[in-house]
Design a protein around this motif. Structure first.
Motif, PDB file in Angstrom:
ATOM      1  N   LEU A 134       1.276   4.366 -11.544  1.00  0.00           N
ATOM      2  CA  LEU A 134       1.913   3.094 -11.235  1.00  0.00           C
ATOM      3  C   LEU A 134       2.780   2.583 -12.378  1.00  0.00           C
ATOM      4  N   LEU A 135       3.796   1.811 -12.016  1.00  0.00           N
ATOM      5  CA  LEU A 135       4.630   1.125 -13.001  1.00  0.00           C
ATOM      6  C   LEU A 135       4.116  -0.277 -13.270  1.00  0.00           C
ATOM      7  N   THR A 136       3.404  -0.837 -12.304  1.00  0.00           N
ATOM      8  CA  THR A 136       2.862  -2.188 -12.435  1.00  0.00           C
ATOM      9  C   THR A 136       1.475  -2.234 -11.799  1.00  0.00           C
ATOM     10  N   THR A 137       0.581  -2.970 -12.432  1.00  0.00           N
ATOM     11  CA  THR A 137      -0.720  -3.227 -11.819  1.00  0.00           C
ATOM     12  C   THR A 137      -0.533  -4.264 -10.711  1.00  0.00           C
ATOM     13  N   LEU A 138      -1.569  -4.470  -9.919  1.00  0.00           N
ATOM     14  CA  LEU A 138      -1.492  -5.466  -8.855  1.00  0.00           C
ATOM     15  C   LEU A 138      -1.190  -6.847  -9.427  1.00  0.00           C
ATOM     16  N   GLU A 139      -1.867  -7.210 -10.505  1.00  0.00           N
ATOM     17  CA  GLU A 139      -1.638  -8.527 -11.101  1.00  0.00           C
ATOM     18  C   GLU A 139      -0.218  -8.656 -11.642  1.00  0.00           C
ATOM     19  N   GLU A 140       0.337  -7.570 -12.184  1.00  0.00           N
ATOM     20  CA  GLU A 140       1.716  -7.615 -12.672  1.00  0.00           C
ATOM     21  C   GLU A 140       2.691  -7.774 -11.517  1.00  0.00           C
ATOM     22  N   ARG A 141       2.430  -7.082 -10.407  1.00  0.00           N
ATOM     23  CA  ARG A 141       3.289  -7.255  -9.228  1.00  0.00           C
ATOM     24  C   ARG A 141       3.243  -8.692  -8.725  1.00  0.00           C
ATOM     25  N   ILE A 142       2.040  -9.258  -8.688  1.00  0.00           N
ATOM     26  CA  ILE A 142       1.896 -10.647  -8.238  1.00  0.00           C
ATOM     27  C   ILE A 142       2.731 -11.580  -9.112  1.00  0.00           C
ATOM     28  N   SER A 143       2.633 -11.404 -10.425  1.00  0.00           N
ATOM     29  CA  SER A 143       3.361 -12.272 -11.349  1.00  0.00           C
ATOM     30  C   SER A 143       4.869 -12.114 -11.192  1.00  0.00           C
ATOM     31  N   LEU A 144       5.354 -10.878 -11.155  1.00  0.00           N
ATOM     32  CA  LEU A 144       6.794 -10.637 -11.065  1.00  0.00           C
ATOM     33  C   LEU A 144       7.366 -11.121  -9.733  1.00  0.00           C
ATOM     34  N   ILE A 145       6.649 -10.894  -8.656  1.00  0.00           N
ATOM     35  CA  ILE A 145       7.138 -11.315  -7.338  1.00  0.00           C
ATOM     36  C   ILE A 145       7.071 -12.830  -7.205  1.00  0.00           C
ATOM     37  N   SER A 146       6.089 -13.437  -7.820  1.00  0.00           N
ATOM     38  CA  SER A 146       6.014 -14.903  -7.837  1.00  0.00           C
ATOM     39  C   SER A 146       7.239 -15.484  -8.527  1.00  0.00           C
ATOM     40  N   HIS A 147       7.609 -14.899  -9.680  1.00  0.00           N
ATOM     41  CA  HIS A 147       8.778 -15.391 -10.409  1.00  0.00           C
ATOM     42  C   HIS A 147      10.077 -15.106  -9.668  1.00  0.00           C
ATOM     43  N   ALA A 148      10.048 -14.159  -8.743  1.00  0.00           N
ATOM     44  CA  ALA A 148      11.241 -13.855  -7.939  1.00  0.00           C
ATOM     45  C   ALA A 148      11.425 -14.848  -6.794  1.00  0.00           C
ATOM     46  N   GLY A 149      10.476 -15.777  -6.621  1.00  0.00           N
ATOM     47  CA  GLY A 149      10.643 -16.831  -5.628  1.00  0.00           C
ATOM     48  C   GLY A 149       9.822 -16.702  -4.369  1.00  0.00           C
ATOM     49  N   ALA A 150       8.852 -15.775  -4.333  1.00  0.00           N
ATOM     50  CA  ALA A 150       8.026 -15.634  -3.135  1.00  0.00           C
ATOM     51  C   ALA A 150       7.060 -16.802  -2.996  1.00  0.00           C
ATOM     52  N   ASP A 151       6.791 -17.186  -1.759  1.00  0.00           N
ATOM     53  CA  ASP A 151       5.819 -18.241  -1.484  1.00  0.00           C
ATOM     54  C   ASP A 151       4.435 -17.660  -1.227  1.00  0.00           C
ATOM     55  N   VAL A 152       4.384 -16.487  -0.584  1.00  0.00           N
ATOM     56  CA  VAL A 152       3.104 -15.860  -0.244  1.00  0.00           C
ATOM     57  C   VAL A 152       3.153 -14.387  -0.627  1.00  0.00           C
ATOM     58  N   PHE A 153       2.139 -13.922  -1.327  1.00  0.00           N
ATOM     59  CA  PHE A 153       1.971 -12.498  -1.629  1.00  0.00           C
ATOM     60  C   PHE A 153       0.854 -11.986  -0.739  1.00  0.00           C
ATOM     61  N   PHE A 154       1.222 -11.122   0.212  1.00  0.00           N
ATOM     62  CA  PHE A 154       0.272 -10.642   1.208  1.00  0.00           C
ATOM     63  C   PHE A 154       0.030  -9.163   0.955  1.00  0.00           C
ATOM     64  N   ALA A 155      -1.058  -8.827   0.249  1.00  0.00           N
ATOM     65  CA  ALA A 155      -1.361  -7.442  -0.104  1.00  0.00           C
ATOM     66  C   ALA A 155      -2.442  -6.913   0.821  1.00  0.00           C
ATOM     67  N   MET A 156      -2.061  -6.007   1.724  1.00  0.00           N
ATOM     68  CA  MET A 156      -3.002  -5.457   2.686  1.00  0.00           C
ATOM     69  C   MET A 156      -3.709  -4.242   2.092  1.00  0.00           C
ATOM     70  N   PRO A 157      -4.972  -4.021   2.451  1.00  0.00           N
ATOM     71  CA  PRO A 157      -5.640  -2.788   2.022  1.00  0.00           C
ATOM     72  C   PRO A 157      -5.116  -1.615   2.840  1.00  0.00           C
ATOM     73  N   PHE A 158      -4.869  -0.491   2.208  1.00  0.00           N
ATOM     74  CA  PHE A 158      -4.444   0.697   2.945  1.00  0.00           C
ATOM     75  C   PHE A 158      -5.677   1.570   3.159  1.00  0.00           C
ATOM     76  N   ASP A 159      -6.268   1.462   4.353  1.00  0.00           N
ATOM     77  CA  ASP A 159      -7.478   2.214   4.675  1.00  0.00           C
ATOM     78  C   ASP A 159      -7.182   3.206   5.800  1.00  0.00           C
ATOM     79  N   GLU A 160      -8.223   3.869   6.318  1.00  0.00           N
ATOM     80  CA  GLU A 160      -8.032   4.876   7.362  1.00  0.00           C
ATOM     81  C   GLU A 160      -7.416   4.268   8.620  1.00  0.00           C
TER      82      GLU A 160
END
Length: 333
Positions: A134-160
């Motif tokens: 990975l280039l970014t951890t989940l928390e880093e993605r949350i922070s960067l996308i938040s600063h990009a102006g997102a209102d909601v970060f919706f991270a779904m689990p990728f399961d079977e």
């Protein structure tokens, strides 16, 4: 609140890194300037600035083992929501163009901007042996996308269940949960079982289900397509300057500093992130409000030390043991 028209980027639009990457001198913060788009003078009819919602930024619940937000609550809104789809690993300049297009629609309609992604990379389940670092951890993605102006970060689990879901069912679930007015994705976005869903299918489903689909074309820099894969390759080769240009900021790793006999040792944390080859790098070490330019010698992917000369007593005086972050600017001789 103006009507913003997104012009399709020409292949050479981003050929000059100085258009959006501004580095004054070593140790300075990198500034990313969004590409300029044409704007119309008239105000969008019906846009009510006062009706814009307070930001709702969903973070993973600590008790969730997969780190994903299984349900993101989006308050009812007269205009629906704008959804940006993608993995967004690295949140590089190509992702930033996609997010800017989504933000344009968000401003046009006064609708919340929802970034819909996965908590973990799908390849970790589909083919673990081929899963990328990975280039970014989940928390880093949350922070960067938040600063990009997102209102909601919706991270779904990728399961079977998600892996085997037909693409039509995947889109139907998005509509049920998020009620999109518009969806923005990259030209190579895939979804559903076997990656069989494409932007063309998404546009067809959008026409049937009542939402607009905007597809962002490839973004290039010096003739090279900007992608997470290209950035990983540059980092694996020790080309941190090239990776910095594609990311729009220096690549970073959390580190732990310890002071031994006449030297400072470091250990790179977040081992799921892309590693760097052994060698010397010019970096900025940041801990709290303190930022210091340093030269780092990496002995391997996780261990290294700071190269400090006797002419740098003030630097050594300001260093403290503990955790911080290294920003990799360029290779050092």
């Amino acid at each position: 609140a103006q009507d913003v028209v997104f012009d399709e980027p020409a292949d050479d639009q981003y050929s000059d890194a100085s258009e959006y990457n501004e580095y004054e001198e070593f140790g300075q913060t990198a500034a990313y300037a969004e590409p300029e788009y044409d704007t119309a003078a008239e105000t969008v009819p019906g846009y009510d600035e006062a009706a814009a919602q307070e930001p709702v930024f969903e973070r993973p619940a600590p008790e969730q083992a997969d780190g994903g937000v299984r349900e993101a609550f989006v308050r009812p809104h007269n205009h629906g929501v704008v959804v940006a789809l993608g993995m967004f690993d690295g949140v590089h300049i190509g992702h930033q163009v996609l997010l800017e297009r989504a933000r344009t629609l968000h401003m046009r309609w006064g609708a919340p901007l929802v970034v819909c992604t996965f908590a973990r990379h799908p390849m970790e389940l589909i083919a673990p042996e081929r899963a990328p670092r990975l280039l970014t951890t989940l928390e880093e993605r949350i922070s960067l996308i938040s600063h990009a102006g997102a209102d909601v970060f919706f991270a779904m689990p990728f399961d079977e269940q998600m892996r085997d879901q037909p693409p039509e069912c995947y889109v139907g679930e998005l509509v049920r949960r998020l009620h999109p007015k518009a969806v923005v994705c990259g030209y190579n976005h895939s979804f559903g079982a076997g990656g069989s869903g494409s932007p063309a299918l998404l546009q067809a489903l959008g026409a049937a289900l009542g939402f607009e689909v905007s597809v962002v074309p490839p973004i290039t820099l010096h003739g090279q397509e900007v992608s997470s894969t290209a950035i990983r390759q540059k980092l694996a080769q020790g080309d941190v300057s090239g990776a910095r240009a594609l990311l729009g900021r220096p690549y970073s790793r959390r580190v732990e500093l310890t002071h031994g006999e006449n030297e400072w040792s470091l250990r790179l944390l977040d081992e799921e992130k892309q590693g760097l080859p052994a060698g010397k790098y010019r970096c900025v070490f940041s801990a709290g409000e303190q930022s210091l330019p340093v030269t780092v010698l990496l002995n391997g992917e996780t261990d290294g030390r700071l190269l400090l000369s006797g002419e740098e007593p003030s630097l050594q005086k300001n260093l403290n043991e503990g955790r911080g972050r290294l920003f990799f600017w360029q290779a050092a001789k």
